[in-house]
Design an enzyme around this catalytic site. Structure first.
Site, mmCIF file in Angstrom:
data_model
loop_
_atom_site.group_PDB
_atom_site.id
_atom_site.type_symbol
_atom_site.label_atom_id
_atom_site.label_comp_id
_atom_site.label_asym_id
_atom_site.label_seq_id
_atom_site.Cartn_x
_atom_site.Cartn_y
_atom_site.Cartn_z
ATOM 1 N N ARG A 58 56.503 29.335 -47.461
ATOM 2 C CA ARG A 58 56.297 29.350 -48.907
ATOM 3 C C ARG A 58 55.965 30.747 -49.408
ATOM 4 N NH1 ARG A 58 53.615 23.732 -51.113
ATOM 5 N NH2 ARG A 58 55.274 23.362 -52.553
ATOM 6 N N CYS A 59 56.958 31.608 -49.239
ATOM 7 C CA CYS A 59 56.650 33.026 -49.384
ATOM 8 C C CYS A 59 57.612 33.784 -50.267
ATOM 9 C CB CYS A 59 56.719 33.659 -48.013
ATOM 10 S SG CYS A 59 58.367 33.516 -47.321
ATOM 11 N N GLU A 98 57.014 27.728 -54.720
ATOM 12 C CA GLU A 98 56.067 28.488 -53.900
ATOM 13 C C GLU A 98 54.877 29.042 -54.679
ATOM 14 O OE1 GLU A 98 59.569 30.547 -52.861
ATOM 15 O OE2 GLU A 98 59.072 30.558 -50.742
ATOM 16 N N GLN A 148 67.107 24.533 -43.195
ATOM 17 C CA GLN A 148 67.040 24.677 -44.651
ATOM 18 C C GLN A 148 68.281 25.376 -45.184
ATOM 19 O OE1 GLN A 148 62.355 25.772 -44.130
ATOM 20 N NE2 GLN A 148 63.236 26.390 -46.086
HETATM 21 N N1 MCN Z 1 61.680 21.913 -60.494
HETATM 22 C C1 MCN Z 1 61.620 21.406 -61.788
HETATM 23 N N2 MCN Z 1 61.525 22.287 -62.841
HETATM 24 C C2 MCN Z 1 61.478 23.622 -62.654
HETATM 25 C C3 MCN Z 1 61.519 24.134 -61.333
HETATM 26 C C4 MCN Z 1 61.635 23.241 -60.269
HETATM 27 O O1 MCN Z 1 61.634 20.203 -61.962
HETATM 28 N N3 MCN Z 1 61.396 24.462 -63.678
HETATM 29 C C5 MCN Z 1 61.838 21.009 -59.350
HETATM 30 C C6 MCN Z 1 63.190 21.225 -58.671
HETATM 31 O O2 MCN Z 1 64.198 20.517 -59.241
HETATM 32 C C7 MCN Z 1 62.890 20.824 -57.240
HETATM 33 C C8 MCN Z 1 61.433 21.258 -57.066
HETATM 34 O O3 MCN Z 1 60.876 21.328 -58.374
HETATM 35 O O4 MCN Z 1 63.026 19.443 -57.089
HETATM 36 C C9 MCN Z 1 61.324 22.646 -56.390
HETATM 37 O O5 MCN Z 1 62.242 23.493 -56.977
HETATM 38 P P1 MCN Z 1 62.390 25.059 -56.710
HETATM 39 O O6 MCN Z 1 61.246 25.774 -57.304
HETATM 40 O O7 MCN Z 1 63.742 25.432 -57.119
HETATM 41 O O8 MCN Z 1 62.249 25.233 -55.134
HETATM 42 P P2 MCN Z 1 63.313 24.789 -54.019
HETATM 43 O O9 MCN Z 1 63.852 23.479 -54.326
HETATM 44 O O10 MCN Z 1 64.229 25.903 -53.730
HETATM 45 O O11 MCN Z 1 62.345 24.571 -52.807
HETATM 46 C C10 MCN Z 1 61.974 25.630 -51.957
HETATM 47 C C11 MCN Z 1 60.495 25.843 -51.952
HETATM 48 C C12 MCN Z 1 60.155 26.631 -50.762
HETATM 49 S S1 MCN Z 1 60.919 28.102 -50.530
HETATM 50 C C13 MCN Z 1 59.277 26.149 -49.829
HETATM 51 S S2 MCN Z 1 58.902 27.151 -48.543
HETATM 52 C C14 MCN Z 1 58.687 24.840 -49.977
HETATM 53 C C15 MCN Z 1 58.676 24.359 -51.379
HETATM 54 O O12 MCN Z 1 59.829 24.573 -51.979
HETATM 55 N N4 MCN Z 1 58.874 23.915 -49.018
HETATM 56 C C16 MCN Z 1 58.576 22.596 -49.295
HETATM 57 N N5 MCN Z 1 58.115 23.157 -51.587
HETATM 58 C C17 MCN Z 1 58.175 22.196 -50.615
HETATM 59 N N6 MCN Z 1 57.878 20.913 -50.889
HETATM 60 C C18 MCN Z 1 58.026 19.977 -49.928
HETATM 61 N N7 MCN Z 1 57.726 18.702 -50.223
HETATM 62 N N8 MCN Z 1 58.475 20.299 -48.686
HETATM 63 C C19 MCN Z 1 58.744 21.568 -48.339
HETATM 64 O O13 MCN Z 1 59.197 21.851 -47.123
HETATM 65 CU CU1 CUM Z 2 59.512 31.850 -47.149
HETATM 66 S S1 CUM Z 2 59.236 29.885 -46.969
HETATM 67 MO MO1 CUM Z 2 60.450 29.048 -48.319
HETATM 68 O O1 CUM Z 2 61.131 30.471 -48.825
HETATM 69 O O2 CUM Z 2 61.519 28.319 -47.352
#
Ligand code: MCN
Ligand code: CUM
Length: 795
Positions: free
Chosen positions: A370-371, A740, A223
């Site tokens: 997811r923490c 998360e 990641q």
């Molecule tokens: N998004 C959006 N509008 C927002 C916020 C987010 O449309 N206001 C969309 C983003 O563009 C992105 C998705 O939602 O496509 C998730 O965005 P974000 O909240 O920024 O999270 P990350 O992309 O950084 O993803 C990480 C987060 C984490 S830490 C874990 S753990 C987790 C999770 O995402 N692992 C996942 N969701 C997951 N979902 C899938 N399918 N697979 C994982 O491994």
């Molecule tokens: Cu702590 S699980 Mo996500 O932050 O990759």
């Protein structure tokens, strides 16, 4: 004449655009690490320890070497000659790559075999003879700090006990004063059990060292590929520009793919030694017993309460079981992650948290799944404490929360542990949730049902959580400051390629990043290709975890688009033969202020950037932005579940689940809803069925999907989703993280609902998972039921 674009039609902000990556995924055309086959590739398998704590007397590999097709057998002793028997962890500890002196958890890596195919390698692993001398085993923090406890980390010079750290945050004196003034104190003890992200695809790597070019290419389930590249450079003495980490499609990560695992290191060393590509693919049991555990934290919590329902202060002590190595991937400054984000949505004058971390004979882990760095535990503890406190006061759950919420006009707000929250409408989210679930009606229904011997319950969980580290002032991993990046190259014909330092694992970045560009530049989202995960071709970034992609990399995408727009404006002025000050922008188009019908599209500007640029302008339309956010983003969520508990069996069924999420501006509402539904399903799984624990000998109970359950569509409840939008004041497009939220806030809603159904029985807590036998025991024996290891086993 050009026209402004309809943002939704071109797939911009707010469009529920179908996920472009699904085109290949649903056709079975995804390219995962295990799909990659390189010429001359060999296969690696790992031999793992059957014992949780034992001295290694001897390892005999001769039979393994004798098997035809075996190319290499590695033991810790051989790794040690290269100084690689141990590796640094992301939390300034060390972790054994291959055990030399002792094994410290069941499933620890003891040897590995590289062979022509994985079956030969597996057979050869079984031919290795290891003689162990068993040692006493520690499976929980109480045992770890007990008098005479065996020392687990006797490899470390200054380690004389099993304590890793003692850490505190908050104001002790002020908190003591608050408790002295309290009308009553509500106490709760909880265990958040170990859980596992269990992505469909396990971890794996293919290391390919080419002696002729001195280049090391590693395909890896990571990641955070850039962090891995830096770490490999620091440990291997290979120069960083000669290391290329490629994270291709990932079959989910959920935090499992953030840390550095021994398997990666061994495949790299094996490839360097053999000068052949070496593939390692973890099997399911290997994944479940050795990589990426989450949680395993104990809480002693206390709330100082006034009789009118005001919370005056909070005390928390947590004991964290880190397993045999402190390998958490988390910001260096915070030993127990962001546990102190607890109670951020409540206006509480004083708080104090102490934390102790210990070694045990269990697989390393803690922060994963997811923490956002232990926020999952923080919010679970918070919302269980809040429910217990409301019950102790005899107050309504919703009213108690409302009375303590930070008010809409109180932002920016300093949380009890010192974070700065900047926006939210907590009361409104709660109202939307209560309205949707029909709160008053349900309470009546519940009383009616009770008269007929039926146990209904309702659980509320409300929380704001910190997503999106950095800022770089406060957040770093091993000194690497937490920021992120995006690079945008607009081609001549107005098509573009966008690359970021993040790495999607299923979250849909290929879809949603293009929407941000579409929003900023008015180019159709389908004209923008998004690439991530190849360190040779993407700008440096800290990767995807802690839902930091939208808050940080997503912000960088907006910022780089704005840089492109600024240059395109100059080109537009040139094309329209006016000065730049006379140019106005509307979506996809520059025009002359005084004669709006005269304009040029962004695509025309792109063409001119390569064919007709103004004198003295550097050609091309390309830029990069690094983004260091001023603050974390603070989404808010309100999850409400209703359940019915069967008093005869302890089985509980979910009746309804209502979710109200405020993640600021939603880039893609459909993707956001997918994130919430997936997160709630994980929350339900942890609350109801996922059981991964240890017996007194340190045997991992739950090392396969017969014991560790994943909910299917059959078990998964339906969700009713609602939204509230409070834009993030500092994010360029007003977005907050969402990835998360539901996993973090969800578990307490389910557990609170079951506890609510049991109200009046004197039971204060049942630890997750709320298996029917635990609920039954609590109901019939009228006592709390703990889920802490060691568990009783049949033998
Ligand atoms: N998004 C959006 N509008 C927002 C916020 C987010 O449309 N206001 C969309 C983003 O563009 C992105 C998705 O939602 O496509 C998730 O965005 P974000 O909240 O920024 O999270 P990350 O992309 O950084 O993803 C990480 C987060 C984490 S830490 C874990 S753990 C987790 C999770 O995402 N692992 C996942 N969701 C997951 N979902 C899938 N399918 N697979 C994982 O491994
Ligand atoms: Cu702590 S699980 Mo996500 O932050 O990759």
């Amino acid at each position: 004449m050009t026209q402004a674009k309809d943002e939704i039609k071109i797939g911009g902000l707010g469009a529920s655009r179908k996920r472009v990556e699904d085109n290949r995924f649903i056709r079975g055309k995804g390219r995962y690490v295990d799909d990659i086959v390189l010429p001359g590739m060999l296969h690696m398998e790992i031999l793992r320890s059957p014992l949780a704590h034992a001295r290694i007397v001897s390892i005999d590999t001769s039979k393994a070497w004798a098997i035809p097709g075996v190319r290499l057998v590695l033991t810790g002793e051989m790794m040690a000659t290269r100084n690689l028997a141990w590796m640094p962890t992301l939390s300034y500890d060390t972790q054994a790559v291959l055990a030399t002196d002792k094994v410290r958890f069941q499933g620890q890596e003891v040897a590995c075999v590289v062979a022509d195919d994985p079956y030969i390698a597996k057979d050869a692993c079984e031919a290795i003879v290891v003689e162990y001398e068993a040692l006493p085993v520690i499976v929980n923090p109480t045992q770890a700090v007990a008098q005479g406890a065996p020392l687990i980390r006797d490899d470390k010079d200054n380690q004389h006990d099993n304590v890793i750290y003692n850490w505190e945050v908050g104001d002790k004196e002020a908190t003591d004063r608050a408790f002295a003034q309290a009308d009553r104190v509500s106490k709760l003890e909880l265990h958040y059990p170990r859980s596992h992200p269990s992505p469909i695809e396990c971890c794996g790597s293919i290391a390919d060292f080419d002696r002729s070019t001195s280049k090391l290419t590693v395909y890896m389930t990571s990641q955070a590929p850039h962090v891995i590249r830096a770490a490999v450079a620091l440990v291997s003495e290979l120069p960083e520009h000669m290391i290329r980490i490629i994270s291709p499609d990932l079959g989910g990560g959920f935090g499992n793919k953030v840390p550095i695992y021994p398997g990666y290191v061994m495949s790299i060393l094996a490839s360097i030694l053999l000068e052949r590509p070496v593939k390692w693919i973890e099997d399911k049991t290997g994944n479940l017993i050795s990589t990426g555990f989450a949680r395993d934290v104990y809480l002693k919590g206390e709330l100082a309460l006034r009789n009118d329902g005001k919370i005056l202060g909070v005390r928390m002590h947590t004991d964290a079981d880190h397993g045999a190595f402190f390998s958490d991937a988390q910001p260096s400054k915070f030993k127990i992650g962001l546990m102190h984000s607890a109670f951020s949505c409540y206006d509480i004058p004083a708080a104090h948290l102490t934390a102790q971390g210990v070694y045990t004979n269990k697989a390393p882990g803690g922060v994963a799944y997811r923490c956002s760095f232990r926020v999952t535990e923080a919010m679970y503890f918070q919302e269980r404490m809040v429910q217990a406190a409301a019950d102790d006061l005899g107050m309504d759950q919703a009213e108690f929360r409302r009375r303590n919420f930070v008010r809409d006009d109180d932002f920016p707000h300093r949380t009890p542990f010192g974070f700065l929250t900047d926006s939210g409408q907590y009361g409104k989210c709660l109202d939307v949730g209560l309205e949707a679930i029909g709160y008053a009606d349900f309470l009546r229904e519940k009383e009616e049902a009770k008269k007929r011997g039926r146990l209904l319950g309702i659980g509320i969980s409300t929380m704001t959580e910190p997503l999106g580290a950095g800022n770089s002032r406060e957040y770093d991993i091993l000194g690497m400051k937490m920021f992120d990046s995006a690079q945008l190259r607009v081609h001549m014909t107005g098509k573009a390629i966008l690359r970021t330092g993040a790495k999607t694992q299923g979250q849909g970045h290929e879809t949603t990043w293009a929407q941000i560009v579409a929003h900023e530049l008015g180019m159709p989202a389908e004209d923008i290709l998004v690439e991530e995960g190849d360190t040779d071709n993407t700008p440096f970034g800290l990767g995807t975890y802690a839902s930091r992609s939208t808050p940080v990399a997503g912000a960088a995408v907006a910022m780089v688009s704005r840089k492109i727009r600024a240059k395109a404006r100059k080109i537009a002025a040139h094309l329209l033969e006016v000065s730049e000050e006379d140019i106005e922008w509307e979506l996809g188009r520059f025009y002359i202020r005084s004669s709006p019908e005269r304009g040029v599209s962004i695509q025309e500007c792109a063409m001119a950037a390569y064919s007709n640029m103004p004198d003295g302008m550097e050609p091309g339309l390309e830029n990069v932005a690094y983004y260091d956010p001023p603050n974390l983003t603070w989404p808010f969520a309100c999850y409400i579940a209703t359940v019915e508990v069967d008093p005869v069996t302890g089985v509980w069924d979910v009746l309804r689940v209502v979710a109200v999420d405020d993640c600021g501006v939603r880039i893609n509402p459909m993707v956001v809803e997918g994130q919430i539904m997936g997160g709630l399903t994980e929350a339900y799984a942890m609350a109801s069925m996922q059981f991964i624990t240890f017996d007194a000998q340190g045997n991992c109970v739950g090392s396969n999907y017969m014991d560790y359950l994943l909910p299917t569509a059959w078990e998964t409840p339906g969700y009713e989703l609602h939204e509230v939008v409070t834009p993030c004041p500092h994010h360029p497009i007003g977005a907050k993280g969402i990835g998360e939220c539901a996993t973090v806030g969800g578990p307490a809603a389910f557990v609170n609902a079951v506890m609510d159904a049991l109200k009046g029985t004197g039971v204060r807590n049942i630890d997750m998972p709320l298996l029917p036998d635990r609920v039954y025991e609590a109901l019939t024996k009228r006592h709390d039921v703990s889920g802490a290891p060691p568990v009783k086993t049949d033998d």
